[in-house]
Design a protein around this motif. Structure first.
Motif, PDB file in Angstrom:
ATOM      1  N   PRO A  79       0.799  -1.220   0.000  1.00 25.82           N
ATOM      2  CA  PRO A  79       0.000   0.000   0.000  1.00 25.82           C
ATOM      3  C   PRO A  79       0.839   1.282   0.000  1.00 25.82           C
ATOM      4  O   PRO A  79       0.305   2.368   0.187  1.00 25.82           O
ATOM      5  CB  PRO A  79      -0.790  -0.126   1.304  1.00 25.82           C
ATOM      6  N   THR A  80       2.153   1.163  -0.160  1.00 23.58           N
ATOM      7  CA  THR A  80       3.013   2.344  -0.121  1.00 23.58           C
ATOM      8  C   THR A  80       3.922   2.378  -1.346  1.00 23.58           C
ATOM      9  O   THR A  80       4.236   1.364  -1.944  1.00 23.58           O
ATOM     10  CB  THR A  80       3.904   2.352   1.141  1.00 23.58           C
ATOM     11  N   VAL A  81       4.321   3.577  -1.720  1.00 22.12           N
ATOM     12  CA  VAL A  81       5.351   3.807  -2.725  1.00 22.12           C
ATOM     13  C   VAL A  81       6.389   4.728  -2.092  1.00 22.12           C
ATOM     14  O   VAL A  81       6.061   5.855  -1.730  1.00 22.12           O
ATOM     15  CB  VAL A  81       4.786   4.476  -3.998  1.00 22.12           C
ATOM     16  N   PRO A  82       7.636   4.228  -1.912  1.00 18.91           N
ATOM     17  CA  PRO A  82       8.130   2.889  -2.237  1.00 18.91           C
ATOM     18  C   PRO A  82       7.594   1.850  -1.256  1.00 18.91           C
ATOM     19  O   PRO A  82       7.181   2.196  -0.149  1.00 18.91           O
ATOM     20  CB  PRO A  82       9.649   3.047  -2.096  1.00 18.91           C
ATOM     21  N   PRO A  83       7.600   0.572  -1.650  1.00 21.92           N
ATOM     22  CA  PRO A  83       7.061  -0.458  -0.758  1.00 21.92           C
ATOM     23  C   PRO A  83       7.973  -0.722   0.435  1.00 21.92           C
ATOM     24  O   PRO A  83       9.190  -0.709   0.303  1.00 21.92           O
ATOM     25  CB  PRO A  83       6.993  -1.689  -1.668  1.00 21.92           C
ATOM     26  N   VAL A  84       7.372  -0.930   1.595  1.00 17.96           N
ATOM     27  CA  VAL A  84       8.139  -1.342   2.776  1.00 17.96           C
ATOM     28  C   VAL A  84       7.616  -2.657   3.329  1.00 17.96           C
ATOM     29  O   VAL A  84       8.268  -3.292   4.148  1.00 17.96           O
ATOM     30  CB  VAL A  84       8.120  -0.270   3.891  1.00 17.96           C
ATOM     31  N   ILE A 178      11.332   4.841   6.958  1.00 14.53           N
ATOM     32  CA  ILE A 178      11.089   5.824   5.903  1.00 14.53           C
ATOM     33  C   ILE A 178      12.383   6.139   5.161  1.00 14.53           C
ATOM     34  O   ILE A 178      12.420   6.198   3.924  1.00 14.53           O
ATOM     35  CB  ILE A 178      10.465   7.097   6.491  1.00 14.53           C
ATOM     36  N   ALA A 179      13.493   6.308   5.908  1.00 19.17           N
ATOM     37  CA  ALA A 179      14.768   6.635   5.276  1.00 19.17           C
ATOM     38  C   ALA A 179      15.262   5.501   4.384  1.00 19.17           C
ATOM     39  O   ALA A 179      15.731   5.729   3.262  1.00 19.17           O
ATOM     40  CB  ALA A 179      15.808   6.964   6.346  1.00 19.17           C
ATOM     41  N   CYS A 180      15.154   4.256   4.858  1.00 21.72           N
ATOM     42  CA  CYS A 180      15.615   3.121   4.059  1.00 21.72           C
ATOM     43  C   CYS A 180      14.739   2.932   2.828  1.00 21.72           C
ATOM     44  O   CYS A 180      15.236   2.645   1.731  1.00 21.72           O
ATOM     45  CB  CYS A 180      15.637   1.850   4.901  1.00 21.72           C
ATOM     46  N   ALA A 181      13.428   3.083   2.997  1.00 24.65           N
ATOM     47  CA  ALA A 181      12.531   2.956   1.848  1.00 24.65           C
ATOM     48  C   ALA A 181      12.816   4.052   0.829  1.00 24.65           C
ATOM     49  O   ALA A 181      12.858   3.804  -0.385  1.00 24.65           O
ATOM     50  CB  ALA A 181      11.081   3.004   2.303  1.00 24.65           C
ATOM     51  N   PHE A 182      13.021   5.267   1.295  1.00 25.09           N
ATOM     52  CA  PHE A 182      13.321   6.403   0.433  1.00 25.09           C
ATOM     53  C   PHE A 182      14.582   6.135  -0.383  1.00 25.09           C
ATOM     54  O   PHE A 182      14.659   6.456  -1.562  1.00 25.09           O
ATOM     55  CB  PHE A 182      13.494   7.658   1.295  1.00 25.09           C
ATOM     56  N   ALA A 187      17.630  -4.045   2.210  1.00 23.53           N
ATOM     57  CA  ALA A 187      18.356  -4.768   3.260  1.00 23.53           C
ATOM     58  C   ALA A 187      18.196  -4.038   4.585  1.00 23.53           C
ATOM     59  O   ALA A 187      18.025  -4.659   5.644  1.00 23.53           O
ATOM     60  CB  ALA A 187      19.827  -4.908   2.891  1.00 23.53           C
ATOM     61  N   GLY A 188      18.235  -2.702   4.529  1.00 29.74           N
ATOM     62  CA  GLY A 188      18.017  -1.916   5.738  1.00 29.74           C
ATOM     63  C   GLY A 188      16.607  -2.077   6.263  1.00 29.74           C
ATOM     64  O   GLY A 188      16.396  -2.174   7.478  1.00 29.74           O
ATOM     65  N   VAL A 189      15.615  -2.112   5.368  1.00 27.43           N
ATOM     66  CA  VAL A 189      14.224  -2.326   5.778  1.00 27.43           C
ATOM     67  C   VAL A 189      14.088  -3.666   6.493  1.00 27.43           C
ATOM     68  O   VAL A 189      13.448  -3.774   7.553  1.00 27.43           O
ATOM     69  CB  VAL A 189      13.282  -2.263   4.558  1.00 27.43           C
ATOM     70  N   GLU A 190      14.695  -4.706   5.935  1.00 25.34           N
ATOM     71  CA  GLU A 190      14.610  -6.033   6.546  1.00 25.34           C
ATOM     72  C   GLU A 190      15.253  -6.041   7.931  1.00 25.34           C
ATOM     73  O   GLU A 190      14.742  -6.687   8.862  1.00 25.34           O
ATOM     74  CB  GLU A 190      15.284  -7.066   5.645  1.00 25.34           C
TER      75      GLU A 190
END
Length: 404
Positions: A79-84, A178-182, A187-190
Motif C-alpha cells: 500500500p506504499t510507494v516505495p514499498p516497505v 522511511i529513510a531506508c525505503a526512500f 536490506a536496511g528495511v529487513e
C-alpha cells in the motif's frame, strides 16, 4: 511544469511512458502544495520513473474513484510507494482487500471510537505540558524534535498499553523505515523489521499471560476464518499502528506549527478563541495532508484521465492534491475555520480511511491548544528540514519565543 504533460509518449526501450514528474525533485519536496496544485491542473494522472516506476493521481474525483474501486485497485501487494511491506511481512488491515480487510479491521474499531480516544485526553494534556516544561524557560525550541515527535509516539504507547518511555523505539524504527525505503535500501528495511519482530515477539509472549482491555489483547484473541491471528499478522498490525500513528501525526503537528509561525494573524485569532481549535485542527490537517500519498495496484488494464494504465501497475493517490482541488473546495489554499471539510482527503477515503482519525485530531488539537495557551508568540529561528516522501511535515523546526 506545463512542459511535463507533453512528455507522454511511450519510451521505445521500456515500453513505459516517459516521465511526467519527479516526486523527489526540490519543487515536489519543498513546495509541495504549489507543485501538486500545478500537477492537478496540468497533468492530473502522471507517470514517474522513481522507485521502479509508478503512476500518480492528483484530482479529487479520480482519487476517490481509485480508492473506492477495491476490485480494480487493490492494496496488496504493497500500500506504499516505495514499498516497505511484503507478503512475508504484511501490514494488515492496510495491506489487505475485501473480504479479508474487514476481518482484520473489525477487531480494532472499538479501540479507535471517539469515546475511547477521548478518554486519553487528560493524559495527553499532561504529556504535552511535560514536554513544554522542558523548554519554555529557554526561549527556543525545535518544535519538530521536542514536541511534534515525542507527543504522538507517547500517545501510541497509551493506545498499545506500552510504557511511555518505549516511544523512542517507535521513533527510531519509523524514521529508519522511511529513510531506508526512500533510499530503496531493502536490506536496511529487513534489518529494521528484524528489530521490530524481536521486540514484538517478546512483548506478545508476556501479553499472552494476562488479559487486558486494549488493542493487543484484542488481536491476540481474534480469529480469522476460524483460526487465531498469526504472530506475523499481529506484528504487522502493531508495526502499522505505531508507524502510521506516529509519523503522520508528528508531521501534522509540525506542519501546523510552521503554518502558524508563518501566519501570525491566524495564530493570534486561534490563541484568542480556543473554542475554534477543533474546526481549525481539521482545516490545518486538510491543508497539511501529512500522509501525502498511499498506493494501489491495478488488477486489469484501466483508463484514468485519458491515460492507459496496464495491469499490475502501481498508482499513488496523492491525497494532499485532492484536498486542495478547487472543484471541490472554494479558495482551497486559504485557511478557513468555517469551511465544510466533509470531503477532504487527508485521512483517505473508502474502506481504508484512517482508523486513527480521532486520535490524530485529538493530539493535534491538544498540542496546538497548549502551545497557544503557554507560548502564544513564536517565530522561525533557523533553517527547517522537511520530512521525506511520502510524508509532508518537518524533521527540524527551530523556533524562538519570549522566555518565561
Amino acid at each position: 511544469m506545463t512542459e511535463s504533460i507533453e512528455r507522454t509518449a511511450e519510451c521505445p526501450v521500456t515500453g513505459k511512458p516517459n516521465q511526467d514528474w519527479d516526486p523527489l525533485s526540490a519543487e515536489s519536496l519543498f513546495n509541495t502544495a504549489e507543485h501538486d496544485n500545478e500537477m492537478r491542473r496540468t497533468c492530473p494522472v502522471a507517470y514517474t520513473e522513481q522507485f521502479g516506476g509508478f503512476w500518480s493521481v492528483f484530482d479529487h474525483e479520480t482519487i476517490t474513484k481509485v480508492v473506492r474501486d477495491t476490485e480494480t485497485f487493490i492494496s496488496a501487494p504493497s500500500p506504499t510507494v516505495p514499498p516497505v511491506s511484503s507478503p512475508d511481512r504484511p501490514f494488515p488491515p492496510l495491506q489487505s482487500d475485501p473480504p479479508m480487510h474487514r476481518k482484520y479491521r473489525s477487531p480494532l474499531i472499538p479501540f479507535f471510537r471517539g469515546d475511547r480516544i477521548a478518554s486519553f485526553e487528560p493524559r495527553l494534556v499532561e504529556l504535552t505540558n511535560e514536554l513544554i516544561d522542558e523548554f519554555i524557560d529557554k526561549g527556543e525550541v525545535d518544535f519538530a524534535k521536542q514536541l511534534a515527535t515525542p507527543l504522538p509516539a507517547k500517545g501510541i504507547c497509551l493506545l498499545l498499553g506500552l510504557p511511555e518511555d518505549d516511544w523512542r523505539y517507535f521513533h527510531d524504527w519509523a524514521n529508519r523505515l522511511i529513510a531506508c525505503a526512500f533510499a530503496q535500501d531493502m536490506a536496511g528495511v529487513e534489518a529494521i523489521f528484524d528489530d521490530i519482530t524481536a521486540f514484538a515477539t517478546s512483548w506478545i509472549a508476556e501479553r499472552r499471560k494476562e488479559r487486558k482491555d486494549d488493542v493487543i489483547d484484542a488481536l491476540l484473541h481474534t480469529e480469522i476464518d476460524g483460526r487465531p491471528m498469526t504472530d506475523t499478522e499481529i506484528i504487522g498490525t502493531f508495526t502499522l499502528l505505531f508507524s502510521a500513528g506516529h509519523e503522520t501525526i508528528a508531521s501534522a503537528i509540525s506542519w501546523s506549527l510552521k503554518y502558524l509561525a508563518d501566519n501570525p494573524d491566524i495564530r493570534a485569532q486561534l490563541a484568542a478563541d480556543p473554542t475554534s481549535l477543533p474546526a481549525a485542527t481539521i482545516e490545518l490537517i486538510r491543508l497539511a495532508s501529512p500522509a501525502r500519498a498511499l498506493a494501489r495496484t491495478t488488477t486489469k488494464p484501466v483508463e484514468l484521465g485519458g491515460r492507459q494504465i496496464g495491469a499490475g501497475e502501481r498508482i499513488a493517490v496523492v491525497f494532499g492534491a485532492g484536498s486542495r482541488d478547487e472543484r471541490v473546495f472554494d479558495n482551497p489554499d486559504d485557511f478557513d475555520v468555517s469551511r465544510d471539510n466533509r470531503k477532504h482527503l487527508a485521512f483517505g477515503n473508502g474502506i481504508h480511511r484512517c482508523i486513527g482519525e480521532e486520535l490524530a485530531k485529538l493530539e493535534v488539537r491538544i498540542c496546538l491548544q497548549e502551545v497557544l495557551r503557554r507560548i502564544p508568540d513564536f517565530e522561525l529561528a533557523g533553517e527547517v528540514q522537511q520530512t521525506l516522501w511520502p510524508t509532508n511535515g518537518f524533521a527540524t523546526l527551530p523556533m524562538a519565543f519570549p522566555a518565561n
